[in-house]
Scaffold this motif. Structure first.
Motif, PDB file in Angstrom:
ATOM      1  N   VAL A  93      40.018  44.937  32.730  1.00 20.80           N
ATOM      2  CA  VAL A  93      40.312  43.998  31.653  1.00 20.80           C
ATOM      3  C   VAL A  93      39.503  44.304  30.393  1.00 20.80           C
ATOM      4  O   VAL A  93      40.055  44.404  29.296  1.00 20.80           O
ATOM      5  CB  VAL A  93      40.054  42.550  32.118  1.00 20.80           C
ATOM      6  CG1 VAL A  93      40.312  41.555  30.995  1.00 20.80           C
ATOM      7  CG2 VAL A  93      40.944  42.224  33.318  1.00 20.80           C
ATOM      8  N   PHE A 127      41.940  35.613  40.704  1.00 26.51           N
ATOM      9  CA  PHE A 127      41.589  35.828  39.294  1.00 26.51           C
ATOM     10  C   PHE A 127      42.840  35.743  38.420  1.00 26.51           C
ATOM     11  O   PHE A 127      42.815  35.142  37.340  1.00 26.51           O
ATOM     12  CB  PHE A 127      40.950  37.207  39.112  1.00 26.51           C
ATOM     13  CG  PHE A 127      39.494  37.288  39.493  1.00 26.51           C
ATOM     14  CD1 PHE A 127      38.885  36.313  40.253  1.00 26.51           C
ATOM     15  CD2 PHE A 127      38.724  38.375  39.086  1.00 26.51           C
ATOM     16  CE1 PHE A 127      37.545  36.397  40.605  1.00 26.51           C
ATOM     17  CE2 PHE A 127      37.381  38.470  39.421  1.00 26.51           C
ATOM     18  CZ  PHE A 127      36.804  37.476  40.193  1.00 26.51           C
ATOM     19  N   TRP A 150      42.236  34.531  34.440  1.00 26.41           N
ATOM     20  CA  TRP A 150      41.096  35.303  33.962  1.00 26.41           C
ATOM     21  C   TRP A 150      41.489  36.728  33.590  1.00 26.41           C
ATOM     22  O   TRP A 150      40.903  37.315  32.676  1.00 26.41           O
ATOM     23  CB  TRP A 150      39.989  35.328  35.015  1.00 26.41           C
ATOM     24  CG  TRP A 150      39.393  33.973  35.246  1.00 26.41           C
ATOM     25  CD1 TRP A 150      39.555  32.860  34.469  1.00 26.41           C
ATOM     26  CD2 TRP A 150      38.542  33.586  36.324  1.00 26.41           C
ATOM     27  NE1 TRP A 150      38.855  31.800  34.995  1.00 26.41           N
ATOM     28  CE2 TRP A 150      38.222  32.211  36.145  1.00 26.41           C
ATOM     29  CE3 TRP A 150      38.023  34.239  37.434  1.00 26.41           C
ATOM     30  CZ2 TRP A 150      37.410  31.506  37.020  1.00 26.41           C
ATOM     31  CZ3 TRP A 150      37.211  33.537  38.314  1.00 26.41           C
ATOM     32  CH2 TRP A 150      36.902  32.191  38.098  1.00 26.41           C
ATOM     33  N   LEU A 151      42.468  37.293  34.284  1.00 28.93           N
ATOM     34  CA  LEU A 151      42.899  38.655  33.960  1.00 28.93           C
ATOM     35  C   LEU A 151      43.665  38.683  32.640  1.00 28.93           C
ATOM     36  O   LEU A 151      43.693  39.704  31.950  1.00 28.93           O
ATOM     37  CB  LEU A 151      43.778  39.222  35.077  1.00 28.93           C
ATOM     38  CG  LEU A 151      43.160  39.252  36.481  1.00 28.93           C
ATOM     39  CD1 LEU A 151      44.097  39.927  37.461  1.00 28.93           C
ATOM     40  CD2 LEU A 151      41.804  39.950  36.477  1.00 28.93           C
ATOM     41  N   GLU A 200      34.452  42.573  41.834  1.00 30.72           N
ATOM     42  CA  GLU A 200      35.826  42.898  41.464  1.00 30.72           C
ATOM     43  C   GLU A 200      35.853  43.745  40.178  1.00 30.72           C
ATOM     44  O   GLU A 200      34.967  43.607  39.332  1.00 30.72           O
ATOM     45  CB  GLU A 200      36.636  41.617  41.267  1.00 30.72           C
ATOM     46  CG  GLU A 200      37.252  41.061  42.533  1.00 30.72           C
ATOM     47  CD  GLU A 200      36.224  40.640  43.581  1.00 30.72           C
ATOM     48  OE1 GLU A 200      36.508  40.746  44.776  1.00 30.72           O
ATOM     49  OE2 GLU A 200      35.120  40.214  43.193  1.00 30.72           O
ATOM     50  N   LYS A 247      45.806  47.709  38.116  1.00 30.15           N
ATOM     51  CA  LYS A 247      44.364  47.872  37.934  1.00 30.15           C
ATOM     52  C   LYS A 247      44.117  49.203  37.235  1.00 30.15           C
ATOM     53  O   LYS A 247      44.738  50.211  37.559  1.00 30.15           O
ATOM     54  CB  LYS A 247      43.632  47.814  39.284  1.00 30.15           C
ATOM     55  CG  LYS A 247      43.674  46.450  39.946  1.00 30.15           C
ATOM     56  CD  LYS A 247      42.850  46.386  41.199  1.00 30.15           C
ATOM     57  CE  LYS A 247      43.466  47.194  42.334  1.00 30.15           C
ATOM     58  NZ  LYS A 247      44.765  46.651  42.776  1.00 30.15           N
ATOM     59  N   TRP A 296      40.999  39.001  43.840  1.00 31.32           N
ATOM     60  CA  TRP A 296      41.605  39.538  42.615  1.00 31.32           C
ATOM     61  C   TRP A 296      42.893  38.768  42.282  1.00 31.32           C
ATOM     62  O   TRP A 296      43.163  38.468  41.112  1.00 31.32           O
ATOM     63  CB  TRP A 296      41.902  41.015  42.807  1.00 31.32           C
ATOM     64  CG  TRP A 296      42.376  41.721  41.564  1.00 31.32           C
ATOM     65  CD1 TRP A 296      43.630  42.167  41.305  1.00 31.32           C
ATOM     66  CD2 TRP A 296      41.592  42.064  40.415  1.00 31.32           C
ATOM     67  NE1 TRP A 296      43.690  42.767  40.068  1.00 31.32           N
ATOM     68  CE2 TRP A 296      42.445  42.720  39.505  1.00 31.32           C
ATOM     69  CE3 TRP A 296      40.249  41.887  40.071  1.00 31.32           C
ATOM     70  CZ2 TRP A 296      42.003  43.196  38.276  1.00 31.32           C
ATOM     71  CZ3 TRP A 296      39.813  42.371  38.854  1.00 31.32           C
ATOM     72  CH2 TRP A 296      40.677  43.007  37.971  1.00 31.32           C
ATOM     73  N   TYR A 326      36.651  43.859  37.164  1.00 29.84           N
ATOM     74  CA  TYR A 326      37.050  43.127  35.960  1.00 29.84           C
ATOM     75  C   TYR A 326      36.724  43.913  34.685  1.00 29.84           C
ATOM     76  O   TYR A 326      37.552  44.012  33.779  1.00 29.84           O
ATOM     77  CB  TYR A 326      36.358  41.763  35.922  1.00 29.84           C
ATOM     78  CG  TYR A 326      36.941  40.828  34.886  1.00 29.84           C
ATOM     79  CD1 TYR A 326      38.079  40.093  35.171  1.00 29.84           C
ATOM     80  CD2 TYR A 326      36.376  40.695  33.628  1.00 29.84           C
ATOM     81  CE1 TYR A 326      38.641  39.237  34.230  1.00 29.84           C
ATOM     82  CE2 TYR A 326      36.924  39.852  32.675  1.00 29.84           C
ATOM     83  CZ  TYR A 326      38.057  39.126  32.990  1.00 29.84           C
ATOM     84  OH  TYR A 326      38.615  38.297  32.046  1.00 29.84           O
TER      85      TYR A 326
END
Length: 379
Positions: free
Chosen positions: A91, A47, A52-53, A85, A120, A44, A87
């Protein structure tokens, strides 16, 4: 319309595929399946370092300002590795709802933390009696002198066990009773009155059920100005279905590639299976289904910011069609692998399980065929 990827999108696809191929092997997936968290905090963090996040987060909140097509590129690569994960929860759903509904102060407080990986989120909306109807919410939020009191329950909350904060939908009540408006409330995972019961999801990852018992929140826990959040919920779920459709395409492509390779090396009566014309026809049918699914996922991504009815029809059409294609590809892959297809020695079964889970998330094919038809009558 030019559907070719831009240079930046091609670089994103290449880097994502390279990362997934190098980080997600069978041993890693088995380890995550037995891990109580269900994913790797170290991955994570990577990421976040890769950006990417931050991908769909607006630039003014430390994001990259990417769109649904970029998310689809990333999710297709995630499908190839059965990435577990959170995501989509953090996100695709959580950040999108805050960006759309939150005040400037709420956005500034949360979105940069999502981008750097320190926050998160999860989105709790589904309820047992709703049967995938997003407008049916029984969980209540009653205004008090200090803020809000929530009571109710939620099911199938993606990655809710690992979230720092959970965005909970509830029917708002004032002094005169139900207002008819659905509100979104940011609930800390450690809030008194919140009980979380988590369990493994089919195909990897975890989900949970929530029970909210006399849970008290401050006034500013409500996202936005208190208007009806249902249009934003529908928009976010349509975005999530487009992203999950792209993930399903990545899974289907992996199954096709794996099955094609297997039929080349598996011999029967002294000849490889791929020399059999019937087998070739099946592989060709699988390839057609993968291409059809990819086209529908791209269409849904391109329509996420269209007018509500157009967007919803594209999302439901994609969910229904991809679900049908996914089941065909998964079943053919298992059959062409023979008895080996259902053993843990090969990962064909694990990929198929994730496709079965995809078909159920946010409603199955039958539900979305009906939704698509109903939207068409209203158009």
């Amino acid at each position: 319309m030019d559907l070719n990827l831009s240079d930046e999108q091609r670089l994103l696809r290449e880097s994502a595929e390279r990362f997934v191929a190098g980080s997600y092997d069978a041993d890693h997936r088995r380890k995550m399946a037995n891990d109580p968290l269900g994913f790797s905090p170290a991955v994570w963090k990577q990421f976040a370092e890769l950006g990417w996040l931050a991908l769909p987060i607006p630039e003014e909140f430390d994001g990259l300002g990417g769109g649904a097509v970029e998310i689809g590129i990333l999710m297709e690569a995630f499908g190839r590795g059965l990435v577990s994960e959170p995501y989509v929860a953090t996100v695709v759903l959580g950040a999108a709802l805050i960006a759309r509904c939150g005040t400037d102060e709420q956005k500034q407080a949360s979105l940069p933390k999502i981008a750097d990986g320190s926050l998160k989120l999860a989105f709790a909306h589904s309820e047992r009696a709703a049967r995938f109807d997003l407008a049916k919410v029984a969980t209540s939020a009653t205004r008090t002198a200090q803020g809000w009191r929530l009571a109710g329950s939620k099911i199938a909350v993606l990655d809710g066990h690992a979230a720092d904060e959970i965005i909970v939908s509830a029917l708002m009540h004032d002094h005169h009773g139900p207002s008819g408006r659905i509100g979104l409330f940011v609930v800390p995972a450690t809030a008194p009155g919140l009980a979380i019961s988590d369990y493994p999801r089919l195909g990897g990852g975890r989900a949970c059920n929530l029970t909210l018992s006399d849970l008290h929140l401050p006034e500013d826990a409500l996202l936005g100005d208190g208007g009806d959040a249902l249009p934003a919920i529908e928009w976010a779920v349509d975005r999530a279905m487009a992203a999950l459709g792209a993930e399903a395409v990545g899974i289907m492509q992996t199954l096709l590639d794996t099955t094609l390779d297997y039929t080349k090396i598996r011999k029967q009566f002294g000849r490889p299976l791929s020399a059999n014309q019937v087998i070739r026809h099946r592989l060709a049918d699988m390839a057609m289904q993968v291409d059809e699914a990819r086209s529908m996922a791209l269409r849904a991504a391109l329509k996420v910011d269209a007018a509500p009815t157009e967007r919803a029809r594209a999302a439901s059409g994609a969910k229904a069609k991809i679900g049908k294609c996914a089941r065909f590809v998964g079943e053919q892959s298992i059959q062409l692998h023979g008895g080996m297809g259902v053993t843990e020695e090969l990962e064909v079964g694990a990929y198929f399980k994730r496709l079965v889970a995809f078909d159920t998330l946010f409603g199955g094919s039958a539900h979305h065929y009906a939704r698509h038809a109903e939207l068409g009558r209203k158009a």
